[in-house]
Structure formats: structure tokens, C-alpha cells
Design a protein around this motif. Structure first.
Motif, PDB file in Angstrom:
ATOM      1  N   TYR A   3       0.816  -1.228   0.000  1.00  0.00           N
ATOM      2  CA  TYR A   3       0.000   0.000   0.000  1.00  0.00           C
ATOM      3  C   TYR A   3       0.851   1.281   0.000  1.00  0.00           C
ATOM      4  O   TYR A   3       0.658   2.169  -0.825  1.00  0.00           O
ATOM      5  CB  TYR A   3      -0.978  -0.002   1.174  1.00  0.00           C
ATOM      6  CG  TYR A   3      -1.831   1.252   1.232  1.00  0.00           C
ATOM      7  CD1 TYR A   3      -2.772   1.515   0.250  1.00  0.00           C
ATOM      8  CD2 TYR A   3      -1.673   2.184   2.250  1.00  0.00           C
ATOM      9  CE1 TYR A   3      -3.542   2.671   0.279  1.00  0.00           C
ATOM     10  CE2 TYR A   3      -2.443   3.333   2.290  1.00  0.00           C
ATOM     11  CZ  TYR A   3      -3.372   3.570   1.306  1.00  0.00           C
ATOM     12  OH  TYR A   3      -4.127   4.719   1.340  1.00  0.00           O
ATOM     13  N   HIS A   4       1.806   1.375   0.921  1.00  0.00           N
ATOM     14  CA  HIS A   4       2.565   2.627   0.992  1.00  0.00           C
ATOM     15  C   HIS A   4       3.477   2.805  -0.223  1.00  0.00           C
ATOM     16  O   HIS A   4       3.832   3.927  -0.575  1.00  0.00           O
ATOM     17  CB  HIS A   4       3.339   2.747   2.307  1.00  0.00           C
ATOM     18  CG  HIS A   4       4.440   1.756   2.471  1.00  0.00           C
ATOM     19  ND1 HIS A   4       4.247   0.401   2.550  1.00  0.00           N
ATOM     20  CD2 HIS A   4       5.796   1.934   2.583  1.00  0.00           C
ATOM     21  CE1 HIS A   4       5.408  -0.211   2.714  1.00  0.00           C
ATOM     22  NE2 HIS A   4       6.367   0.686   2.736  1.00  0.00           N
ATOM     23  N   HIS A   5       3.824   1.717  -0.881  1.00  0.00           N
ATOM     24  CA  HIS A   5       4.598   1.847  -2.127  1.00  0.00           C
ATOM     25  C   HIS A   5       3.723   2.432  -3.238  1.00  0.00           C
ATOM     26  O   HIS A   5       4.182   3.264  -4.021  1.00  0.00           O
ATOM     27  CB  HIS A   5       5.129   0.476  -2.555  1.00  0.00           C
ATOM     28  CG  HIS A   5       6.048  -0.144  -1.552  1.00  0.00           C
ATOM     29  ND1 HIS A   5       7.149   0.510  -1.048  1.00  0.00           N
ATOM     30  CD2 HIS A   5       6.021  -1.360  -0.946  1.00  0.00           C
ATOM     31  CE1 HIS A   5       7.766  -0.282  -0.176  1.00  0.00           C
ATOM     32  NE2 HIS A   5       7.096  -1.418  -0.097  1.00  0.00           N
ATOM     33  N   MET A   6       2.479   1.977  -3.301  1.00  0.00           N
ATOM     34  CA  MET A   6       1.536   2.534  -4.291  1.00  0.00           C
ATOM     35  C   MET A   6       1.345   4.034  -4.037  1.00  0.00           C
ATOM     36  O   MET A   6       1.321   4.847  -4.965  1.00  0.00           O
ATOM     37  CB  MET A   6       0.183   1.822  -4.187  1.00  0.00           C
ATOM     38  CG  MET A   6       0.195   0.341  -4.495  1.00  0.00           C
ATOM     39  SD  MET A   6      -0.048  -0.044  -6.241  1.00  0.00           S
ATOM     40  CE  MET A   6      -1.818   0.206  -6.404  1.00  0.00           C
ATOM     41  N   ILE A   7       1.188   4.378  -2.772  1.00  0.00           N
ATOM     42  CA  ILE A   7       0.970   5.780  -2.418  1.00  0.00           C
ATOM     43  C   ILE A   7       2.204   6.622  -2.761  1.00  0.00           C
ATOM     44  O   ILE A   7       2.090   7.711  -3.326  1.00  0.00           O
ATOM     45  CB  ILE A   7       0.636   5.905  -0.909  1.00  0.00           C
ATOM     46  CG1 ILE A   7      -0.775   5.384  -0.612  1.00  0.00           C
ATOM     47  CG2 ILE A   7       0.805   7.339  -0.426  1.00  0.00           C
ATOM     48  CD1 ILE A   7      -1.899   6.295  -1.061  1.00  0.00           C
TER      49      ILE A   7
END
Lengths: 497, 78
Positions: free
Chosen positions: A324-328
Motif C-alpha cells: 500500500y505505501h509503495h503505491m501511495i
């Protein structure tokens, strides 16, 4: 004169019977919270710190002096200038997100100090309010003077007063968990979930990163704040225990709801700082490793102690730890001018580290970074080329968390459209939709940024959106810290040339 | 009157708002999303557009396909 041991229990446990009002008028359910129970059900409310006001003031004074000493020693602008540029931008995120959120904590705790159902609870909440006032003042004291170094630090005061998309998301969260909340839900959501469950990310994880990054001022600040958090977080446990006894289904709902909402925000606040804005050789662990050790394992043990189940979305959450935080971050990098801090592209060494730590989905993320890097190779480095390596189409946002629709994986985004009461909503994930459907009257009228643009409330044109609605300026909007001038890209310009 | 749609390109990290014309084909719509996401996702030749779990005929127009404001569509490779 009574001794401390004789006086304190009297002062902390000072409840009485009402003669001319009813108890439910003194503590209305709408603001004290549910389940509404007579005081007899709360009278055994207890916590372990049992501090007196005098002890509190003495302790806080010592802690404030310690922060002041570190500030005097290493908090000058010339000290901050020595910090690595990516880390400095991690500071800007926290300088904006932290101080006024803590100030709302003053309000939330004062609500508990008046509408908490037992006097010992109200006493502790009073100290909690004083704590949060301190947590507002310290970061403002330390961060706002850095405005002389970098105008992006202006957002320490400004952030929550803007309609920047991340401020809208943070305010949506903070308004609900703290400012507009009844005492019971506030203390479970804030003390039990937020502070017991998540602030280790900030106060243990970030403190150790700050130490590795030689940022002793930030390290001291978060460590000092953590000592307060550890105390007032204890309010949540006995509140939850009583709700669990009388309405376990509601207790489970509150924990499930607030763990998810906290996860969404902290994965961005802390995930980006650990995995992208700290130099690789200064990262003692990955964000996922830290979550697993300090949040996931500990939280599950705590849930077990209360007889609570794992949240129903647990497998999904564990999967999100990988992505998730990589996508963000990749999305935010490509829309960096919409934020108030600067970004860095992970280079080959960092991507190798990220692949090692996040093997499950990294191939897909690596392709995204390669594509962004290729754009910089094509247009060449330079501040004048920032917008040639920037998104132009409007990104989209979740109608619950207000964050970008960046959940799932690059192969399969988990956004879902819902028609409710004749209006169309979109959610980044199943848990966000689930929360919405439990309390639609709370969330249904709120407009995300896209709906504001479509209704004409916010300008559609990017420059106007940035300056007139997000309150950014060319000086303060986010950029690549090196303007694409990376040696590994093979097109580096000599800065002196 | 443009139709605002949520577009999701396979390989991308975020959904994008795409303003579709009712008369444009789904092939053009897929290309519009690919162009909008080109900073993050390399262009691929063969793609298909999925709407309400069905792969759509790319020759249909947005109006013929029944797209309504704030619907989701996906552009997938392979």
C-alpha cells in the motif's frame, strides 16, 4: 495534613450522588458515549499511574528542560542544514501533520475530563489534555523556526487550515476520531487503538530512524512525547474493558473500524519516512518489519487479553503491508506538486533493498519507477523540467479515507463503486466501504477532492488547484529533491556548470 | 457533455479521473487513460477495456456502452 498516599485516592476518586439532576442528564449518551451505563458499572475504573498534579508538573518540567537543552545544543538551523535532504522532507511531513493534530487531542481529552464516567478517568483525561497541549507546543517550537531555512516548514501551522488533499484526509480522520467524538469512542479509538496500537510507529520507529539519521532534536522530541503517551494511553484500556463487558459486538466494531482508519494514515506518515525518505544505510528495518514486530504482534496480543477477535480484514491488512505505501509513494511522487514537501526517486541501490524487503509485489513497482526514471532521462534534469515529469490527469480519492485510490496492487486496484441513497461513492478498499455502510449518516455528505472539482467548488485546472485551493506556491509545492539530477540516471548535470 | 469516469490502468498505482466524450469509442477512451498514466506505465499495444466485469467491444461509443458519470472502467493488458 494528609499524606500523599492518603490524599491521592480521595482526590482521584471523587464521585457523588446527584440530588437535583439525573445522571443521564449530567452524562448524556450523545456526548459521554454508549453503552450508557449507570456509574455503578464504572466505579471500579482504574489505571496504574495514579499521578498527582504536583508530580505531573515536576515531571513535565524536567522533560521540557531536557527538550530545551537538546534544542539549544543541536536544534539550530546550521545543525538542521546538515541533515540529509530526504530526511529533512520526512521532518516536513511530521512538522505539518503533528502539532495541530495534537491540539485536537487537547479538546478530545477535555471532553473525557468532563464527560468521562468516573472521576479517576476524568482526572487522567485532564492530564491527557495537558499532555496534548505540550505535544502541540514542542513541535511548533522546534519546527516553525525552520521556516527561515525552508518555506515548506510554514506548513507546521498552515497544514490543517488548507484544503490540500492530504490535509482533507487528515482532517477527516482527526475530526472524527478526536474533535467530534463522544468520550467512550474517543478514548477507545484514540488511547487504545491510536496510541497503544500505532504511535509506536512514530515514537519508537521514527525515534530510532532519527538517531540513525543524526537528527537528535527530532529523536528527543518524539521520545519525550512518548513518555506522556505511555501514561495517558492507559485511559483506553479500562474504558474498553467495560464496553466489552456490556456490548462486546460494539467494542469489536470500534476496534475494527479504528484500526483500519489508523492503518491508512500511519502507513503514509511513517511508511514513506522509513522506506523512502531515510538513506538506505540508515534504515535499521523496513516499514513492514517494524509493523510486524511493534504493531501487528503486540496488537494481536492485546486483543487477545480483552477477548477480542482479530479484525475481519486481517489477511487483507497483512497483504497491504507489502504494497500500500509503495503505491501511495509512487502516486504521490508523480503528483508531488500537490504536496508541501519534496520527494526522491529510489535509485538502483534503494530499489535492490526494497526488492529484498518486499519481494511479493516489487516487480510491478519497479516497472513504475523505471518508467518515471525514463521520463527524467528523456527530458533531462532541471527544476524547469519538474512538470514534464508530473501527472496531469486528476488523481482520484476514496470517499471514506479521502486518500488516493491506490489500494490493491498495480495489477488489480481494489477500488469499488457503491450507489447509496441515489448517490455514487467510490472506496479504495472493502474495509473503507464497510465503515461507510455502518455509519452512512456520518460520512455520506462529505465530498472528496474529485467531487469538489466536479461540483465547481474547487478549480479543475492544476495551477489554480495548487495555488487557490491547496494553498501552495511555486516555492512551497513539492519537487524532486534533485530535480531529476541523479548520477545513476546517466544524465547528471554538474551543479556547478 | 463530458462524462467523468474513474479509470484504472493495469500496472498503475492510482486511479485517474477521465473525462469521456459520449461519442468517443472505447478504443479512444482506453488510449486516453493510457496517455494520462504514461508517466508511470509504459504504453502497451494490445489492451482491453473492462466495464462492469465484461470485456467491451472497443468499437462501441461511451454512450452506446452505457457509461454513466462516476462509473469505473479498467484497461487491462493481455
Amino acid at each position: 495534613m494528609l499524606s500523599r498516599e492518603e490524599w491521592l485516592p480521595l482526590a482521584r476518586k471523587l464521585d457523588w450522588n446527584y440530588s437535583y439532576v439525573r445522571e443521564d442528564e449530567v452524562f448524556p449518551e450523545v456526548i459521554s458515549g454508549r453503552p450508557w451505563l449507570p456509574h455503578s458499572e464504572w466505579k471500579d475504573w482504574e489505571e496504574s499511574f495514579k499521578t498527582s498534579y504536583r508530580e505531573y508538573v515536576d515531571n513535565q518540567y524536567e522533560k521540557d528542560m531536557a527538550v530545551q537543552a537538546v534544542r539549544d545544543a543541536v536544534g539550530r538551523i546550521e545543525n538542521v542544514q546538515k541533515l540529509a535532504l530526504p530526511w529533512l522532507n520526512s521532518l516536513k511531513i511530521h512538522a505539518a501533520a503533528l502539532p495541530l493534530a495534537e491540539f485536537t487531542g487537547v479538546v478530545g481529552n477535555l471532553r473525557g475530563a468532563r464527560f468521562g464516567r468516573d472521576s479517576a478517568w476524568r482526572t487522567m483525561a485532564t492530564f491527557g489534555a495537558l499532555d496534548e497541549y505540550r505535544h502541540t507546543q514542542i513541535p511548533l517550537l522546534l519546527f516553525h523556526p525552520l521556516l527561515r531555512l525552508d518555506s515548506q516548514f510554514d506548513w507546521a501551522h498552515k497544514f490543517y487550515h488548507t484544503n490540500n488533499w492530504f490535509a482533507v484526509a487528515a482532517r477527516h480522520f482527526i475530526d472524527e476520531i478526536i474533535l467530534g467524538q463522544n468520550a467512550i469512542e474517543f478514548h477507545i479509538a484514540t488511547n487504545f487503538v491510536f496510541e497503544t496500537g500505532f504511535t509506536n510507529l512514530q515514537f519508537v520507529g521514527l525515534a530510532s530512524l532519527a538517531r540513525e539519521s543524526s537528527d537528535h532534536m527530532f529523536e528527543r522530541m518524539v521520545t519525550s512525547i512518548q513518555t506522556d503517551e505511555a501514561r495517558h494511553a492507559q485511559i483506553g484500556h479500562p474504558v474498553l474493558a467495560t464496553v466489552m463487558k456490556h456490548d462486546p459486538k460494539y467494542a469489536q466494531y470500534l476496534v475494527d473500524k479504528w484500526f483500519w482508519r489508523n492503518w491508512r494514515l500511519f502507513s503514509i506518515l511513517t511508511g514513506l519516512s522509513i522506506d523512502y525518505l531515510t538513506a538506505p544505510d540508515q534504515r535499521p528495518y523496513s516499514f513492514k518489519e517494524f509493523m510486524e514486530e511493534w504493531i501487528i504482534d503486540q496488537f494481536l496480543r492485546t486483543l487477545d487479553e480483552f477477548g477480542l477477535e482479530k479484525p475481519w480484514y486481517w489477511d487483507l491488512l497483512l497483504d497491504e503491508l507489502d504494497i500500500y505505501h509503495h503505491m501511495i509513494y509512487a502516486s504521490a511522487y508523480s503528483y508531488r506538486a500537490t504536496l508541501w514537501f519534496n520527494f526522491v526517486i529510489p535509485g538502483p541501490a534503494e530499489r535492490k533493498w526494497l526488492r529484498h524487503k518486499y519481494p511479493k509485489y516489487w516487480d510491478d513497482m519497479d516497472a513504475v519507477w523505471e518508467q518515471i526514471s525514463e521520463r527524467w532521462r528523456t527530458v533531462g534534469p532541471g527544476a524547469e523540467n519538474e512538470f514534464a515529469v508530473h501527472g496531469t490527469a486528476m488523481p482520484t480519492f476514496c470517499d471514506l479515507c479521502q486518500l488516493p485510490l491506490s489500494a490493491g496492487t498495480p495489477r488489480k486496484n481494489t477500488a469499488r463503486v457503491l450507489v447509496h441513497a441515489g448517490r455514487k461513492y467510490i472506496f479504495c478498499s472493502e474495509p473503507c466501504q464497510w465503515i461507510f455502510l455502518h455509519e452512512p449518516e456520518r460520512y455520506a455528505s462529505h465530498k472528496d477532492i474529485v467531487k469538489r472539482v466536479l461540483s465547481g467548488e474547487a478549480p479543475a485546472e492544476l495551477p489554480k488547484l495548487l495555488t487557490e485551493y491547496f494553498n501552495l506556491t511555486p516555492e512551497t509545492w513539492g519537487k524532486d529533491v534533485h530535480h531529476g539530477n541523479y548520477e545513476w540516471l546517466g544524465n547528471r548535470k554538474d551543479p556547478a556548470a | 457533455m463530458p462524462v467523468p469516469l474513474y479509470g484504472f490502468l493495469q500496472g498503475d498505482t492510482v486511479g485517474l479521473l477521465i473525462l469521456a466524450e459520449e461519442t468517443e469509442t472505447l478504443q479512444a477512451l482506453a488510449r486516453k487513460l493510457q496517455d494520462a498514466a504514461s508517466l508511470r506505465v509504459a504504453a502497451r499495444g494490445a489492451v482491453r477495456l473492462v466495464y462492469k466485469d465484461k470485456t467491451m467491444d472497443e468499437g462501441l461509443t461511451v454512450a452506446q456502452a452505457g457509461f454513466e458519470a462516476l462509473d469505473r472502467f479498467d484497461v487491462l493488458t493481455g
